[in-house]
Design a protein around this motif. Structure first.
Motif, PDB file in Angstrom:
ATOM      1  N   PHE A  38      -3.529   4.847  -9.051  1.00  0.00           N
ATOM      2  CA  PHE A  38      -4.291   5.595 -10.055  1.00  0.00           C
ATOM      3  C   PHE A  38      -4.841   6.891  -9.459  1.00  0.00           C
ATOM      4  O   PHE A  38      -4.679   7.973 -10.028  1.00  0.00           O
ATOM      5  N   VAL A  39      -5.492   6.786  -8.298  1.00  0.00           N
ATOM      6  CA  VAL A  39      -6.099   7.964  -7.663  1.00  0.00           C
ATOM      7  C   VAL A  39      -5.028   8.971  -7.248  1.00  0.00           C
ATOM      8  O   VAL A  39      -5.165  10.180  -7.473  1.00  0.00           O
TER       9      VAL A  39
ATOM     10  N   PHE B 185       1.858  -2.267 -12.855  1.00  0.00           N
ATOM     11  CA  PHE B 185       1.349  -1.149 -12.048  1.00  0.00           C
ATOM     12  C   PHE B 185       1.863   0.174 -12.604  1.00  0.00           C
ATOM     13  O   PHE B 185       1.093   1.130 -12.787  1.00  0.00           O
TER      14      PHE B 185
ATOM     15  N   THR C  15       0.832  -1.212   0.000  1.00  0.00           N
ATOM     16  CA  THR C  15       0.000   0.000   0.000  1.00  0.00           C
ATOM     17  C   THR C  15       0.859   1.251   0.000  1.00  0.00           C
ATOM     18  O   THR C  15       0.625   2.189  -0.774  1.00  0.00           O
TER      19      THR C  15
ATOM     20  N   ILE D 153      -0.980   2.952 -13.951  1.00  0.00           N
ATOM     21  CA  ILE D 153      -1.297   4.164 -13.181  1.00  0.00           C
ATOM     22  C   ILE D 153      -1.033   5.427 -13.979  1.00  0.00           C
ATOM     23  O   ILE D 153      -1.489   6.509 -13.602  1.00  0.00           O
TER      24      ILE D 153
ATOM     25  N   GLY E 247      -4.042   7.360 -14.693  1.00  0.00           N
ATOM     26  CA  GLY E 247      -4.528   8.339 -13.718  1.00  0.00           C
ATOM     27  C   GLY E 247      -4.036   9.733 -14.069  1.00  0.00           C
ATOM     28  O   GLY E 247      -4.803  10.713 -14.011  1.00  0.00           O
TER      29      GLY E 247
ATOM     30  N   TRP F 299      -5.284  -5.271  -8.295  1.00  0.00           N
ATOM     31  CA  TRP F 299      -6.160  -4.137  -8.580  1.00  0.00           C
ATOM     32  C   TRP F 299      -6.240  -3.144  -7.433  1.00  0.00           C
ATOM     33  O   TRP F 299      -6.414  -1.941  -7.656  1.00  0.00           O
ATOM     34  N   GLY F 300      -6.108  -3.611  -6.195  1.00  0.00           N
ATOM     35  CA  GLY F 300      -6.162  -2.696  -5.056  1.00  0.00           C
ATOM     36  C   GLY F 300      -5.024  -1.691  -5.089  1.00  0.00           C
ATOM     37  O   GLY F 300      -5.246  -0.475  -4.919  1.00  0.00           O
ATOM     38  N   GLU F 301      -3.812  -2.179  -5.310  1.00  0.00           N
ATOM     39  CA  GLU F 301      -2.656  -1.285  -5.393  1.00  0.00           C
ATOM     40  C   GLU F 301      -2.765  -0.366  -6.615  1.00  0.00           C
ATOM     41  O   GLU F 301      -2.432   0.829  -6.535  1.00  0.00           O
ATOM     42  N   ILE F 302      -3.243  -0.917  -7.724  1.00  0.00           N
ATOM     43  CA  ILE F 302      -3.402  -0.097  -8.927  1.00  0.00           C
ATOM     44  C   ILE F 302      -4.424   1.014  -8.694  1.00  0.00           C
ATOM     45  O   ILE F 302      -4.216   2.160  -9.121  1.00  0.00           O
ATOM     46  N   ALA F 303      -5.518   0.712  -8.006  1.00  0.00           N
ATOM     47  CA  ALA F 303      -6.534   1.728  -7.717  1.00  0.00           C
ATOM     48  C   ALA F 303      -5.945   2.858  -6.873  1.00  0.00           C
ATOM     49  O   ALA F 303      -6.197   4.046  -7.118  1.00  0.00           O
ATOM     50  N   ILE F 304      -5.153   2.492  -5.877  1.00  0.00           N
ATOM     51  CA  ILE F 304      -4.522   3.507  -5.024  1.00  0.00           C
ATOM     52  C   ILE F 304      -3.576   4.372  -5.845  1.00  0.00           C
ATOM     53  O   ILE F 304      -3.620   5.607  -5.789  1.00  0.00           O
TER      54      ILE F 304
END
Length: 270
Positions: free
Chosen positions: A226-227, A45, A4, A49, A52, A219-224
């Motif tokens: 990305f944002v 990753f 994370t 990202i 984003g 996907w969790g790490e990618i979502a973080i």
């Protein structure tokens, strides 16, 4: 670092560096050496990202993209010229990127290439800043095909990690007489198809584990990432155009030279 925290740090690095001429890819590669995480596990990753940061461009310039799209549908000259210029400038990197992808992937594993590219790119920026002679206040839609094609081929230099996609396109435009603001904005707009294409190709070729949910970096790490990259890039975009319009690119050139030299020394002493 845990996954994370690594995702947050890399998202910040991506957002800070994607649109300024210092090489986001180069910084991500050096970050893997500095923080000691497995670069191969985070390769997907790092590519995804970037979307984003691209979304930040679309958000910031939504009115420009909307007007251009409507102009194309209505066959209006300005919208058609804008679309033509982005497409034409994108074509060289699309063709050469596909042709030399295997060689590009090999270079992505070399932090020493990044370090030297940062130094040489910084020197090139200082040289171009001295001889550049912007000739007008044209917009991206106003650029003639000669300049557009030149910027498209300049972007291909960024296939060498550490060169910087934004640096290559902005400096290419400046060298051909485009003003700083338009050069920066053209680089932003050209990033949209370029990075969408690169991310799609990467997911298509190497995204099996990610799609299956078996990748360690998922996907969790990618979502973080990305944002985080979206938010940071949005701030950078807004500040960057205002800054370079007044002060130029020399501070980024010196930053590249210092970071590159430090990386060369660090890699030699490891």
């Amino acid at each position: 670092m845990n996954e994370t925290l690594t995702a947050i740090v890399l998202g910040i690095v991506e957002g800070l560096t994607e649109f300024v001429p210092v090489s986001s890819t180069g910084h991500l590669i050096l970050a893997s050496e500095l923080f000691g995480y497995d670069a191969a596990e985070w390769a997907m990753f790092n590519v995804v990202i970037q979307l984003g940061a691209i979304l930040a461009v679309v958000y910031q310039y939504w009115g420009t993209f909307w007007n251009a799209g409507m102009g194309v549908l209505r066959l209006e000259s300005e919208g058609l010229r804008f679309a033509r210029n982005i497409i034409v400038a994108f074509i060289p990197s699309a063709i050469l990127g596909l042709a030399f992808k295997d060689y590009i992937d090999i270079m992505l594993g070399s932090p020493s290439i990044v370090a030297w590219a940062l130094i040489l790119g910084g020197i090139a920026i200082l040289g171009i800043e001295k001889v550049a002679n912007p000739k007008g206040e044209e917009t991206v839609a106003d650029l003639p095909l000669r300049q557009v094609i030149g910027v498209g081929f300049a972007q291909c230099l960024a296939m060498v990690p550490g060169v910087s996609r934004s640096g290559a396109t902005i400096m290419g435009a400046l060298a051909m007489g485009v003003n700083r603001k338009t050069a920066a904005e053209f680089s932003f707009f050209l990033a949209v198809p370029t990075m969408i294409g690169a991310s799609t190709l990467e997911l298509w070729q190497k995204g099996g584990d990610l799609m299956a949910g078996t990748a360690r970096v998922g996907w969790g790490e990618i979502a973080i990432g990305f944002v985080v990259s979206f938010v940071v890039a949005l701030v950078v975009i807004r500040a960057f155009v205002a800054y370079v319009s007044r002060h130029g690119f020399a501070p980024f050139a010196w930053y590249r030279i210092v970071v590159g030299a430090a990386a060369v020394a660090w890699l030699a002493l490891r």
